[in-house]
Write a protein that holds these residues in place. Structure first.
Motif, mmCIF file in Angstrom:
data_model
loop_
_atom_site.group_PDB
_atom_site.id
_atom_site.type_symbol
_atom_site.label_atom_id
_atom_site.label_comp_id
_atom_site.label_asym_id
_atom_site.label_seq_id
_atom_site.Cartn_x
_atom_site.Cartn_y
_atom_site.Cartn_z
ATOM 1 N N HIS A 71 1.049 -1.031 0.063
ATOM 2 C CA HIS A 71 0.047 0.018 0.095
ATOM 3 C C HIS A 71 0.955 1.266 0.093
ATOM 4 C CE1 HIS A 71 -3.779 -1.727 1.048
ATOM 5 N NE2 HIS A 71 -3.190 -2.681 1.740
ATOM 6 N N PHE A 72 0.577 2.241 -0.667
ATOM 7 C CA PHE A 72 1.204 3.660 -0.627
ATOM 8 C C PHE A 72 -0.141 4.372 -0.157
ATOM 9 C CE2 PHE A 72 3.400 1.234 -4.015
ATOM 10 C CZ PHE A 72 4.494 1.397 -3.826
ATOM 11 N N GLU A 73 0.134 5.283 0.934
ATOM 12 C CA GLU A 73 -0.758 6.438 1.266
ATOM 13 C C GLU A 73 -0.071 7.592 1.750
ATOM 14 O OE1 GLU A 73 -4.264 6.487 4.557
ATOM 15 O OE2 GLU A 73 -3.469 4.464 4.087
ATOM 16 N N SER A 74 -0.890 8.642 1.245
ATOM 17 C CA SER A 74 -0.236 10.056 1.761
ATOM 18 C C SER A 74 -1.445 10.630 2.381
ATOM 19 C CB SER A 74 0.362 10.723 0.365
ATOM 20 O OG SER A 74 1.500 10.238 0.174
ATOM 21 N N ASN A 75 -1.244 11.700 3.298
ATOM 22 C CA ASN A 75 -2.108 12.614 3.710
ATOM 23 C C ASN A 75 -1.705 13.979 3.774
ATOM 24 O OD1 ASN A 75 -4.009 10.440 4.622
ATOM 25 N ND2 ASN A 75 -2.327 9.674 5.930
ATOM 26 N N PHE A 76 -2.498 15.023 3.614
ATOM 27 C CA PHE A 76 -2.025 16.316 3.607
ATOM 28 C C PHE A 76 -3.238 17.055 4.500
ATOM 29 C CE2 PHE A 76 -2.647 20.625 1.984
ATOM 30 C CZ PHE A 76 -1.570 21.268 2.483
ATOM 31 N N SER A 77 -2.856 17.828 5.498
ATOM 32 C CA SER A 77 -3.604 18.586 6.303
ATOM 33 C C SER A 77 -3.392 19.681 6.248
ATOM 34 C CB SER A 77 -3.826 17.953 7.917
ATOM 35 O OG SER A 77 -4.017 16.708 7.856
ATOM 36 N N TYR A 78 -4.379 20.777 5.980
ATOM 37 C CA TYR A 78 -3.981 22.449 6.098
ATOM 38 C C TYR A 78 -5.211 22.863 6.889
ATOM 39 C CZ TYR A 78 -4.714 27.059 4.568
ATOM 40 O OH TYR A 78 -4.765 28.418 4.416
ATOM 41 N N ILE A 79 -4.967 23.962 7.980
ATOM 42 C CA ILE A 79 -5.717 24.771 8.659
ATOM 43 C C ILE A 79 -5.359 26.180 8.738
ATOM 44 C CG2 ILE A 79 -4.876 24.264 10.719
ATOM 45 C CD1 ILE A 79 -7.636 23.913 11.884
ATOM 46 N N ASN A 80 -6.411 26.901 8.573
ATOM 47 C CA ASN A 80 -6.157 28.514 8.742
ATOM 48 C C ASN A 80 -7.252 28.893 9.682
ATOM 49 O OD1 ASN A 80 -6.830 31.215 8.158
ATOM 50 N ND2 ASN A 80 -5.434 31.102 6.475
ATOM 51 N N THR A 81 -6.735 29.732 10.520
ATOM 52 C CA THR A 81 -7.701 30.287 11.683
ATOM 53 C C THR A 81 -7.311 31.567 11.868
ATOM 54 O OG1 THR A 81 -5.877 29.815 13.468
ATOM 55 C CG2 THR A 81 -7.672 28.114 12.925
ATOM 56 N N ILE A 82 -8.541 32.344 11.856
ATOM 57 C CA ILE A 82 -8.425 33.771 12.196
ATOM 58 C C ILE A 82 -9.556 34.218 13.184
ATOM 59 C CG2 ILE A 82 -7.310 34.453 9.949
ATOM 60 C CD1 ILE A 82 -10.175 35.303 9.169
ATOM 61 N N ASP A 83 -9.308 35.395 13.879
ATOM 62 C CA ASP A 83 -10.400 36.026 14.966
ATOM 63 C C ASP A 83 -11.027 36.672 14.146
ATOM 64 O OD1 ASP A 83 -8.930 38.106 14.931
ATOM 65 O OD2 ASP A 83 -8.142 38.042 16.867
ATOM 66 N N LEU A 85 -11.124 39.715 14.393
ATOM 67 C CA LEU A 85 -10.390 41.048 13.960
ATOM 68 C C LEU A 85 -9.269 40.833 12.640
ATOM 69 C CD1 LEU A 85 -9.476 42.600 17.477
ATOM 70 C CD2 LEU A 85 -11.368 43.158 16.070
ATOM 71 N N GLY A 86 -9.370 39.654 12.273
ATOM 72 C CA GLY A 86 -8.472 39.274 11.056
ATOM 73 C C GLY A 86 -7.049 38.827 11.598
ATOM 74 N N ASN A 87 -6.815 38.650 12.888
ATOM 75 C CA ASN A 87 -5.516 38.244 13.441
ATOM 76 C C ASN A 87 -5.271 36.499 13.389
ATOM 77 O OD1 ASN A 87 -4.936 40.864 14.003
ATOM 78 N ND2 ASN A 87 -6.115 40.562 16.028
ATOM 79 N N PHE A 88 -4.320 35.999 13.205
ATOM 80 C CA PHE A 88 -4.131 34.288 13.108
ATOM 81 C C PHE A 88 -4.229 33.982 14.639
ATOM 82 C CE2 PHE A 88 -2.307 35.711 8.782
ATOM 83 C CZ PHE A 88 -2.915 34.721 8.174
ATOM 84 N N LEU A 89 -4.580 32.823 14.941
ATOM 85 C CA LEU A 89 -4.895 32.531 16.287
ATOM 86 C C LEU A 89 -3.572 31.501 16.325
ATOM 87 C CD1 LEU A 89 -8.509 31.419 16.110
ATOM 88 C CD2 LEU A 89 -7.542 33.320 17.468
ATOM 89 N N PRO A 90 -2.941 31.952 17.609
ATOM 90 C CA PRO A 90 -1.746 31.106 18.177
ATOM 91 C C PRO A 90 -2.095 29.493 18.279
ATOM 92 C CG PRO A 90 -2.498 32.320 20.009
ATOM 93 C CD PRO A 90 -3.619 32.750 18.755
ATOM 94 N N LEU A 91 -0.882 28.882 18.553
ATOM 95 C CA LEU A 91 -0.853 27.565 18.775
ATOM 96 C C LEU A 91 -1.758 26.547 18.053
ATOM 97 C CD1 LEU A 91 -0.755 28.165 22.643
ATOM 98 C CD2 LEU A 91 1.359 27.892 21.029
ATOM 99 N N ILE A 92 -2.129 26.924 16.857
ATOM 100 C CA ILE A 92 -2.816 25.958 15.965
ATOM 101 C C ILE A 92 -1.889 25.111 15.267
ATOM 102 C CG2 ILE A 92 -4.384 25.890 13.956
ATOM 103 C CD1 ILE A 92 -5.419 27.048 16.379
ATOM 104 N N PRO A 93 -2.214 23.703 15.107
ATOM 105 C CA PRO A 93 -1.342 22.845 14.589
ATOM 106 C C PRO A 93 -0.852 23.167 13.207
ATOM 107 C CG PRO A 93 -3.105 21.763 15.559
ATOM 108 C CD PRO A 93 -3.204 23.395 15.618
ATOM 109 N N GLN A 94 0.495 22.847 12.643
ATOM 110 C CA GLN A 94 0.946 23.281 11.353
ATOM 111 C C GLN A 94 0.271 22.410 10.429
ATOM 112 O OE1 GLN A 94 5.156 22.819 12.053
ATOM 113 N NE2 GLN A 94 5.153 20.741 12.093
ATOM 114 N N ASN A 95 0.353 22.955 9.174
ATOM 115 C CA ASN A 95 0.224 22.064 8.175
ATOM 116 C C ASN A 95 1.078 20.941 7.993
ATOM 117 O OD1 ASN A 95 -1.491 24.267 7.519
ATOM 118 N ND2 ASN A 95 -0.017 25.045 6.099
#
Length: 101
Positions: A71-83, A85-95
């Motif tokens: 088997h060959f398996e690949s996964n990609f996860s992306y998340i973008n979080t803003i409050d 006021l348009g500020n990025f939220l801290p301590l969010i898991p990386q891509n």
């Protein structure tokens, strides 16, 4: 909102899962510039709302022609979080990208 799209054939499988969440009165911890000894001080903060959006993508290849155990398996996860006021939220898991054979 969470949507799932899947393409499944004999040897290949694709799964795409985009999502969007709005959380009202979002409470989070945020790092400050203060330290207690060697440890950074964090504070609790609250936003009127936070938007969390992203996508999870999975690709799975199973070449039955070679062997049933391979088997060959690949996964990609992306998340973008803003409050609100348009500020990025801290301590969010990386891509993240992960693959396995």
């Amino acid at each position: 909102m969470d949507l799932s799209l899947q393409l499944k054939m004999e040897h290949i499988e694709w799964l795409i899962n985009p999502f969007y969440n709005r959380i009202n009165q979002y409470i989070f911890v945020s790092p400050t510039s203060l330290f207690e000894g060697d440890y950074r001080v964090f504070e609790y903060r609250q936003a009127d709302y936070a938007d969390l959006r992203g996508v999870d993508v999975t690709f799975h290849y199973h070449p039955h022609i070679i062997t049933d155990e391979l088997h060959f398996e690949s996964n990609f996860s992306y998340i973008n979080t803003i409050d609100n006021l348009g500020n990025f939220l801290p301590l969010i898991p990386q891509n993240r990208i992960s693959s396995s054979v």
